[in-house]
Every structure is written in C-alpha cells, then in structure tokens.
Design a protein around this motif. Structure first.
Motif, PDB file in Angstrom:
ATOM      1  N   LYS A 153       0.837  -1.200   0.000  1.00  8.73           N
ATOM      2  CA  LYS A 153       0.000   0.000   0.000  1.00  8.73           C
ATOM      3  C   LYS A 153       0.876   1.256   0.000  1.00  8.73           C
ATOM      4  O   LYS A 153       2.005   1.226   0.474  1.00  8.73           O
ATOM      5  CB  LYS A 153      -0.919  -0.010   1.228  1.00  8.73           C
ATOM      6  CG  LYS A 153      -1.939  -1.149   1.170  1.00  8.73           C
ATOM      7  CD  LYS A 153      -2.740  -1.242   2.441  1.00  8.73           C
ATOM      8  CE  LYS A 153      -3.745  -2.395   2.356  1.00  8.73           C
ATOM      9  NZ  LYS A 153      -4.462  -2.618   3.616  1.00  8.73           N
ATOM     10  N   ARG A 154       0.328   2.356  -0.490  1.00 11.80           N
ATOM     11  CA  ARG A 154       1.116   3.580  -0.662  1.00 11.80           C
ATOM     12  C   ARG A 154       1.428   4.288   0.662  1.00 11.80           C
ATOM     13  O   ARG A 154       2.399   5.023   0.767  1.00 11.80           O
ATOM     14  CB  ARG A 154       0.398   4.545  -1.605  1.00 11.80           C
ATOM     15  CG  ARG A 154       1.254   5.740  -2.020  1.00 11.80           C
ATOM     16  CD  ARG A 154       0.599   6.555  -3.114  1.00 11.80           C
ATOM     17  NE  ARG A 154      -0.650   7.181  -2.684  1.00 11.80           N
ATOM     18  CZ  ARG A 154      -1.339   8.036  -3.425  1.00 11.80           C
ATOM     19  NH1 ARG A 154      -0.913   8.357  -4.640  1.00 11.80           N
ATOM     20  NH2 ARG A 154      -2.464   8.565  -2.983  1.00 11.80           N
ATOM     21  N   GLY A 155       0.600   4.054   1.677  1.00  9.33           N
ATOM     22  CA  GLY A 155       0.829   4.726   2.945  1.00  9.33           C
ATOM     23  C   GLY A 155      -0.211   4.342   3.966  1.00  9.33           C
ATOM     24  O   GLY A 155      -1.024   3.438   3.747  1.00  9.33           O
ATOM     25  N   LYS A 156      -0.202   5.036   5.084  1.00  6.02           N
ATOM     26  CA  LYS A 156      -1.150   4.750   6.163  1.00  6.02           C
ATOM     27  C   LYS A 156      -2.566   5.065   5.704  1.00  6.02           C
ATOM     28  O   LYS A 156      -2.866   6.192   5.318  1.00  6.02           O
ATOM     29  CB  LYS A 156      -0.796   5.595   7.393  1.00  6.02           C
ATOM     30  CG  LYS A 156      -1.640   5.295   8.611  1.00  6.02           C
ATOM     31  CD  LYS A 156      -1.238   6.148   9.792  1.00  6.02           C
ATOM     32  CE  LYS A 156      -2.078   5.800  11.019  1.00  6.02           C
ATOM     33  NZ  LYS A 156      -1.747   6.652  12.169  1.00  6.02           N
ATOM     34  N   GLY A 157      -3.422   4.043   5.716  1.00  2.15           N
ATOM     35  CA  GLY A 157      -4.802   4.225   5.283  1.00  2.15           C
ATOM     36  C   GLY A 157      -4.941   4.526   3.803  1.00  2.15           C
ATOM     37  O   GLY A 157      -5.955   5.054   3.369  1.00  2.15           O
ATOM     38  N   ASP A 158      -3.941   4.187   3.012  1.00  7.55           N
ATOM     39  CA  ASP A 158      -3.936   4.531   1.585  1.00  7.55           C
ATOM     40  C   ASP A 158      -3.524   3.312   0.766  1.00  7.55           C
ATOM     41  O   ASP A 158      -2.347   2.965   0.694  1.00  7.55           O
ATOM     42  CB  ASP A 158      -2.955   5.686   1.345  1.00  7.55           C
ATOM     43  CG  ASP A 158      -2.903   6.138  -0.115  1.00  7.55           C
ATOM     44  OD1 ASP A 158      -3.614   5.540  -0.947  1.00  7.55           O
ATOM     45  OD2 ASP A 158      -2.153   7.079  -0.408  1.00  7.55           O
ATOM     46  N   SER A 159      -4.504   2.651   0.155  1.00  9.20           N
ATOM     47  CA  SER A 159      -4.210   1.432  -0.603  1.00  9.20           C
ATOM     48  C   SER A 159      -3.990   1.705  -2.094  1.00  9.20           C
ATOM     49  O   SER A 159      -4.063   0.805  -2.919  1.00  9.20           O
ATOM     50  CB  SER A 159      -5.334   0.406  -0.414  1.00  9.20           C
ATOM     51  OG  SER A 159      -6.576   0.963  -0.788  1.00  9.20           O
TER      52      SER A 159
END
Length: 299
Positions: A153-159
């Motif tokens: 995933k690209r980041g925290k809370g970001d898929s």
C-alpha cells in the motif's frame, strides 16, 4: 543523488562540495534541513521540512563514508537520524511521518528511513539505529503489506498502487528479508509488472514517434491521461529486477536469475530509446532522459 553519483564514480571533490554546503552553510530547524535552498547564500527557498529529502542526504553521507573511509560527515548523518527518531517517538506505532509538521505517512519515506537506519547501524554499531529501523519494519509489515489484496500500500490508510513502493521494497528491505517476513518478493515484482508496466507512443523532440515499454507511476487504467513511461520509475524497476537476479544467483537458481536479468536488460534498452539532447541552455545539448513520455503529466 548527485552526491551518490559523484561518490560512485570516485569524484570525491565534487561530492564534498555538496556535503560542505549542507554541513557548513545550509540552515536547519531542529536538526533537519528545509526542502530547498538558494545555492548562492544557502538561505531556504522552501520553508517546508519533509522527511524524505533529509533521509536521502543521510544515505548519501553514508555511501560517501563507506566508499572513502572518511568519517568527516558521519556526525551530520547521525544528527539527521536523531531528529527523525525524536518525532518517530511521538507516534506510538513507530512510523516516520511526512515531516515534523506533516501528518501524512508514506510507505516510500518509511522504506527510505528503514534503509537509512539500517545503513547507520551497520556503520556505527549503535543499537539505537537498529531499534528505530526495526520499529519501521514492524509498522510496514502490519500496515502496508497485504498478501491478500494489494501487496504494497502507498501509505497509512492509503491502498493506492504506486510503482515506486514496489521497487523500493525490494531495494530497501531486500527479497531475503521480505521472505523471512512472510512476503513473496516474486509476487511484489509480478504485481508491479501486471499493473504498472505500459507500452506507449513517444514522440521525440525531432518529431519521430517510437514505441517504448516501461513503467507508469500507477495503473494506467485508473488515469484519464492514459499510460506514460516514467524514466525514474522504470529505472527503479530495473534495479528491482537486478536485485532479484542476484538473489536467485545466490540461491543457485540460475534460470530464474537469468529471467530477471533479461527483464532488467530489456527495460534498460527501452530507456535508451528515450535518450534525447537536452533543450535547456545549461544542458548544452548533451544526452539526457525526459521526465516521462508526456509533458506535464500527473503522477
């Protein structure tokens, strides 16, 4: 990146010029550098502090230190690391956020930070850096790696799917460590190829149109602009293929290693097709790569 390039080619004088700029002239805030400076007087040009540029400066110092056996700038790398650890400790999950005043959390920056802390631990033997890197690794495994859906995933809370997080996972963590963590490095590469590899038309400055295969910033099916080849992202994937080739050569799996080597060579050849003469006055018409196969595209 320039420091690393000069260091790699043993042009230490030029590397030191840049290092001295940061070590002796550039202003900092709480131990961290601003994103941009005026070269003539070292005044900040952009009063924003992000983790990524500081981490890359730290890694460049460590590459220089290793190649030259000169610890002159090691203190500066450790000061950057300590500042990052200070605000890492403010977040109980152990990640590195975008910056002291940037609440977002990117997988890319955390992969960079893991690599930086790991390199610093190997250079100094200081356990503080090992622990900081391990906290990041735990967070990455728990929050950004997903075997069932999107591998990275690209980041925290970001898929969102972002090609560079796939390439950097292999470069920063390495296939061996990924396997130990329960990840499948082959699947990471295959997912990036399946979703982010493109073949597009590229019109060279002189008007010739050619077909180029490479990697986009993200899956083109999600982008109204259609597919583009990014020189940078494609080069990152070439490095990932080379890392996978080395991994399988060490395992004695020559056929699999050769297959990855062939992919690296193929995409390097595709990048070579994109080389142009620089249109800028400072470029002096010498060979360079464009940012992408289209101008002004979003990432």
């Amino acid at each position: 990146l320039a420091i690393q390039a000069y260091t790699y080619f043993a042009d230490f004088e030029r590397a030191r010029k840049i290092l001295n700029f940061f070590d002796k002239k550039a202003k900092r805030s709480d131990g961290l550098f601003f994103n941009a400076y005026y070269a003539d007087d070292a005044e900040p040009n952009e009063y924003i502090i992000h983790s990524g540029p500081n981490i890359w400066l730290g890694m460049a110092i460590l590459q220089y230190t290793k190649k030259t056996n000169n610890n002159q700038y090691l203190r500066l790398a450790e000061e950057i690391a300590q500042s990052l650890i200070n605000f890492q400790n403010q977040d109980k999950e152990g990640y590195i956020r975008g910056g002291p005043n940037a609440p977002w959390v990117a997988t890319e920056h955390n992969l960079d930070a893991y690599a930086f802390f790991n390199m610093l631990y190997k250079t100094t033997g200081t356990k503080l850096y090992f622990d900081a890197g391990n906290k990041i690794l735990v967070w990455l495994v728990q929050h950004t790696y997903d075997n069932k859906d999107i591998p990275v995933k690209r980041g925290k809370g970001d898929s969102t799917i972002a090609t560079d997080t796939y390439a950097w996972s292999l470069a920063a963590i390495g296939p061996q460590k990924l396997e130990e963590l329960g990840m499948n490095p082959d699947r990471i590469v295959e997912f990036a190829e399946k979703n982010c590899a493109v073949e597009v038309n590229y019109t060279r400055p002189e008007g010739t149109t050619i077909k180029v295969k490479g990697f986009d910033f993200a899956p083109q099916r999600n982008l109204a602009r259609g597919g583009v080849v990014s020189s940078e992202w494609t080069a990152q994937m070439v490095i990932a293929f080379k890392i996978m080739a080395d991994f399988y050569y060490k395992k004695g799996l020559k056929a699999k290693a050769h297959a990855y080597e062939m992919k690296a060579d193929e995409y390097m050849a595709q990048l070579a097709k994109m080389i142009i003469s620089s249109p800028s006055p400072s470029g002096q018409g010498e060979s360079c790569l464009p940012y992408a196969t289209q101008d002004f595209v979003d990432t």
